[in-house]
Design a protein around this motif. Structure first.
Motif, PDB file in Angstrom:
ATOM      1  N   PHE A   1       6.281  41.029   7.920  1.00 55.51           N
ATOM      2  CA  PHE A   1       7.634  41.486   8.221  1.00 55.51           C
ATOM      3  C   PHE A   1       7.693  42.695   9.150  1.00 55.51           C
ATOM      4  CE2 PHE A   1      11.355  44.136   7.250  1.00 55.51           C
ATOM      5  CZ  PHE A   1      12.354  43.267   7.646  1.00 55.51           C
TER       6      PHE A   1
ATOM      7  N   LEU B   1      10.514  38.146   2.847  1.00 55.69           N
ATOM      8  CA  LEU B   1       9.079  38.413   2.759  1.00 55.69           C
ATOM      9  C   LEU B   1       8.795  39.833   2.301  1.00 55.69           C
ATOM     10  CD1 LEU B   1       7.877  36.695   6.068  1.00 55.69           C
ATOM     11  CD2 LEU B   1       7.681  35.805   3.741  1.00 55.69           C
ATOM     12  N   GLN B   2       9.696  40.757   2.623  1.00 59.87           N
ATOM     13  CA  GLN B   2       9.512  42.154   2.272  1.00 59.87           C
ATOM     14  C   GLN B   2      10.093  42.484   0.905  1.00 59.87           C
ATOM     15  OE1 GLN B   2       7.747  43.957   4.196  1.00 59.87           O
ATOM     16  NE2 GLN B   2       8.037  46.075   3.536  1.00 59.87           N
TER      17      GLN B   2
ATOM     18  N   SER C   1      -0.837  37.975  11.098  1.00 61.94           N
ATOM     19  CA  SER C   1       0.538  38.475  11.037  1.00 61.94           C
ATOM     20  C   SER C   1       0.961  39.072  12.376  1.00 61.94           C
ATOM     21  CB  SER C   1       0.670  39.519   9.923  1.00 61.94           C
ATOM     22  OG  SER C   1      -0.068  40.689  10.230  1.00 61.94           O
TER      23      SER C   1
ATOM     24  N   ILE D   1       1.218  37.207   4.451  1.00 63.39           N
ATOM     25  CA  ILE D   1       2.629  37.246   4.056  1.00 63.39           C
ATOM     26  C   ILE D   1       3.111  38.682   3.872  1.00 63.39           C
ATOM     27  CG2 ILE D   1       4.238  36.649   2.203  1.00 63.39           C
ATOM     28  CD1 ILE D   1       2.637  34.077   1.791  1.00 63.39           C
TER      29      ILE D   1
END
Length: 258
Positions: A136, A103-104, A75, A132
């Motif tokens: 963010f 995503l959040q 990430s 994932i």
């Protein structure tokens, strides 16, 4: 060195006091409400259980830690690249950033079963879920840092005929490092949460099982003390990752704070 030891001591004792109060409140509530041991055990029972299943607990912690670290590293790398692209192309940022917000906002418990269904259970699925969940904050914080460079510094680079790549590498990226580290501190904890949640759905494989798979398994067998021991290890893992990023922050940003 003495000043550092003093700061560490000053920050340590409030945490120890809070821990003692937590354990005391936990024990008192269990005693007063007569909660059964198979539902909520005493703190010292959890410690005894952790010692009893230490090999299994260590193996599960190692597997969860690997998944969390892999998801966190991925990430950080992917989020940094996406942020750099967003910072260079305003229309692309305006068009795609809202999808990054998804995503959040989408609950991970809704995504995890889909990933497990398409990729199957195992370590790779858990890493993907951790990735994932922790992506963010990297995108958001790094993009904010890259796009907040003072106009005066940008004009200075243009006056010296700096190329686009030189502006990115020597101006925008160094300026965005504090924001990146801030995003990493948030993502480190989220990566552990993602790994734990991912193991609830995809943690059973031939390689063994992690803490997220271990907790419901122990509760189903009415071994609450062992389940709480796994929860405690997951908490310590999150603290360890946050502390590691904080140490990195103090090392990299020393020249910003002096």
């Amino acid at each position: 060195m003495n000043a550092r030891v003093e700061r560490f001591t000053d920050s340590l004792w409030p945490m120890l006091v809070a821990l003692v109060l937590l354990i005391a409140g936990w024990s008192a509530a269990k005693y007063l409400y007569a909660v059964e041991d198979y539902f909520v055990p005493y703190p010292w029972t959890v410690v005894t259980a952790a010692v009893r299943i230490a090999p299994e607990l260590a193996a599960a912690t190692w597997l969860t830690a690997r998944a969390a670290v892999c998801g966190f590293v991925l990430s950080t790398l992917a989020g940094s690249v996406i942020a750099i692209v967003f910072a260079q192309f305003r229309l692309l940022r305006l068009g795609c950033f809202p999808y990054a917000v998804i995503l959040q906002t989408v609950p991970i418990v809704a995504i995890a079963p889909l990933i497990t269904y398409t990729r199957g259970p195992g370590f790779e699925s858990v890493v993907l879920i951790a990735f994932i969940v922790s992506l963010f904050p990297i995108i958001a914080n790094t993009t904010a840092g890259l796009t907040s460079v003072p106009r005066g510094l940008q004009e200075l680079f243009r006056l010296n005929h700096a190329t686009r790549w030189q502006q990115i590498w020597k101006l925008q990226i160094p300026y965005a490092v504090p924001n990146l580290i801030t995003g990493m501190r948030t993502s480190a904890g989220l990566a552990v949460i993602g790994a734990i949640v991912g193991e609830f759905f995809a943690g059973n494989s031939s390689r063994g099982h992690g803490l997220g798979f271990m907790v419901p398994q122990k509760m189903d067998r009415l071994r609450a003390d062992e389940a709480f021991a796994a929860v405690a290890m997951a908490t310590l893992l999150g603290i360890a990752m946050f502390a590691a990023v904080s140490l990195l922050r103090s090392t990299l940003l020393r020249r910003w704070t002096q």
